[in-house]
Design a protein around this motif. Structure first.
Motif, PDB file in Angstrom:
ATOM      1  N   GLU A  33       0.795  -1.229   0.000  1.00  0.00           N
ATOM      2  CA  GLU A  33       0.000   0.000   0.000  1.00  0.00           C
ATOM      3  C   GLU A  33       0.827   1.279   0.000  1.00  0.00           C
ATOM      4  O   GLU A  33       0.474   2.232  -0.681  1.00  0.00           O
ATOM      5  CB  GLU A  33      -0.952   0.010   1.200  1.00  0.00           C
ATOM      6  CG  GLU A  33      -1.867  -1.192   1.291  1.00  0.00           C
ATOM      7  CD  GLU A  33      -2.881  -1.260   0.147  1.00  0.00           C
ATOM      8  OE1 GLU A  33      -3.102  -0.223  -0.501  1.00  0.00           O
ATOM      9  OE2 GLU A  33      -3.438  -2.343  -0.080  1.00  0.00           O
ATOM     10  N   PRO A  59       1.663  -7.983   1.266  1.00  0.00           N
ATOM     11  CA  PRO A  59       0.374  -7.284   1.334  1.00  0.00           C
ATOM     12  C   PRO A  59       0.349  -6.219   2.430  1.00  0.00           C
ATOM     13  O   PRO A  59      -0.309  -5.196   2.301  1.00  0.00           O
ATOM     14  CB  PRO A  59      -0.632  -8.406   1.603  1.00  0.00           C
ATOM     15  CG  PRO A  59       0.173  -9.568   2.055  1.00  0.00           C
ATOM     16  CD  PRO A  59       1.540  -9.409   1.496  1.00  0.00           C
ATOM     17  N   THR A  61       2.982  -5.059   6.181  1.00  0.00           N
ATOM     18  CA  THR A  61       4.131  -5.463   6.994  1.00  0.00           C
ATOM     19  C   THR A  61       3.703  -6.387   8.133  1.00  0.00           C
ATOM     20  O   THR A  61       4.520  -7.109   8.693  1.00  0.00           O
ATOM     21  CB  THR A  61       4.855  -4.241   7.587  1.00  0.00           C
ATOM     22  OG1 THR A  61       3.911  -3.473   8.360  1.00  0.00           O
ATOM     23  CG2 THR A  61       5.478  -3.386   6.503  1.00  0.00           C
ATOM     24  N   HIS A  91      -3.191   0.049   6.223  1.00  0.00           N
ATOM     25  CA  HIS A  91      -4.480  -0.233   5.586  1.00  0.00           C
ATOM     26  C   HIS A  91      -5.165  -1.447   6.212  1.00  0.00           C
ATOM     27  O   HIS A  91      -6.320  -1.719   5.907  1.00  0.00           O
ATOM     28  CB  HIS A  91      -4.282  -0.430   4.084  1.00  0.00           C
ATOM     29  CG  HIS A  91      -3.943   0.854   3.370  1.00  0.00           C
ATOM     30  ND1 HIS A  91      -2.789   1.576   3.636  1.00  0.00           N
ATOM     31  CD2 HIS A  91      -4.612   1.558   2.439  1.00  0.00           C
ATOM     32  CE1 HIS A  91      -2.768   2.647   2.874  1.00  0.00           C
ATOM     33  NE2 HIS A  91      -3.853   2.668   2.138  1.00  0.00           N
ATOM     34  N   ASN A  96       1.399  -2.567  10.828  1.00  0.00           N
ATOM     35  CA  ASN A  96       2.745  -2.007  11.012  1.00  0.00           C
ATOM     36  C   ASN A  96       3.149  -1.951  12.492  1.00  0.00           C
ATOM     37  O   ASN A  96       4.332  -2.043  12.805  1.00  0.00           O
ATOM     38  CB  ASN A  96       2.891  -0.640  10.325  1.00  0.00           C
ATOM     39  CG  ASN A  96       1.818   0.336  10.702  1.00  0.00           C
ATOM     40  OD1 ASN A  96       0.954   0.033  11.526  1.00  0.00           O
ATOM     41  ND2 ASN A  96       1.858   1.515  10.107  1.00  0.00           N
TER      42      ASN A  96
HETATM   43 FE1  FES Z   1       1.156  -0.845   4.818  1.00  0.00          FE
HETATM   44 FE2  FES Z   1      -0.070  -2.454   6.612  1.00  0.00          FE
HETATM   45  S1  FES Z   1      -0.767  -1.934   4.636  1.00  0.00           S
HETATM   46  S2  FES Z   1       1.874  -1.520   6.736  1.00  0.00           S
END
Ligand code: FES
Length: 163
Positions: A33, A59, A61, A91, A96
């Motif tokens: 993302e 997709p 982290t 997202h 993260n």
């Molecule tokens: Fe970027 Fe989760 S979608 S860290």
């Protein structure tokens, strides 16, 4: 990105098959993302990255496990980085934050066996910050370039067994 991507168990890789520079390499696990989008934008702007770096598209982290990071080190990477969305902007809500915890765990593990913890780092950025992605990659390349060669035998056995 310039190189043809190839599938892997962890995600999609970029730059596979290209020779590592000066015998060292950094594997960058990038969330689709923001970080990978920033990397893509930097590539479209023809900003060159250090040739030591290999990107792995994830997709989120939050999908990166400690085993991914340790296995990459066990299999030949001299450094690993996780690049994701800004804190609070994942997202998938908390991916993260999970990645930050996992990177900290791997750093403690590396330190406990005498491996420099800075071989594993976390970076965050928005999709609109290609320069921040480039700076993160260059920072990793600079740090890894200043370290002695990694003793693979020092990487925790669990990763070598899984590799
Ligand atoms: Fe970027 Fe989760 S979608 S860290």
């Amino acid at each position: 990105m310039a190189a043809a991507p190839a599938a892997s168990a962890a995600g999609r890789e970029t730059g596979v098959g290209q020779p590592a520079v000066a015998g060292r390499s950094v594997v960058a696990f990038c969330c689709r993302e923001c970080a990978y989008a920033a990397a893509d934008a930097s590539a479209n702007a023809r900003t060159s990255l250090p040739p030591t770096v290999r990107l792995v598209l994830m997709p989120c982290t939050g999908r990166v496990s400690p085993l991914h990071l340790l296995s990459a080190l066990a299999e030949g990477a001299d450094g690993v980085m996780v690049a994701g969305c800004l804190e609070g902007q994942c997202h998938y809500r908390e991916g993260n934050f999970n990645a930050i915890d996992r990177v900290a765990f791997v750093q403690r593990l590396l330190k406990s066996v005498g491996v420099a913890p800075e071989r594993c780092r976390m970076f965050t950025m928005s999709a609109g910050e290609p320069p921040k992605f480039v700076a993160a990659v260059k920072e990793m390349d600079r740090v890894i370039g200043g370290l002695p060669p990694l003793e693979r035998s020092a990487v925790p056995a669990v990763a070598r067994g899984a590799a």
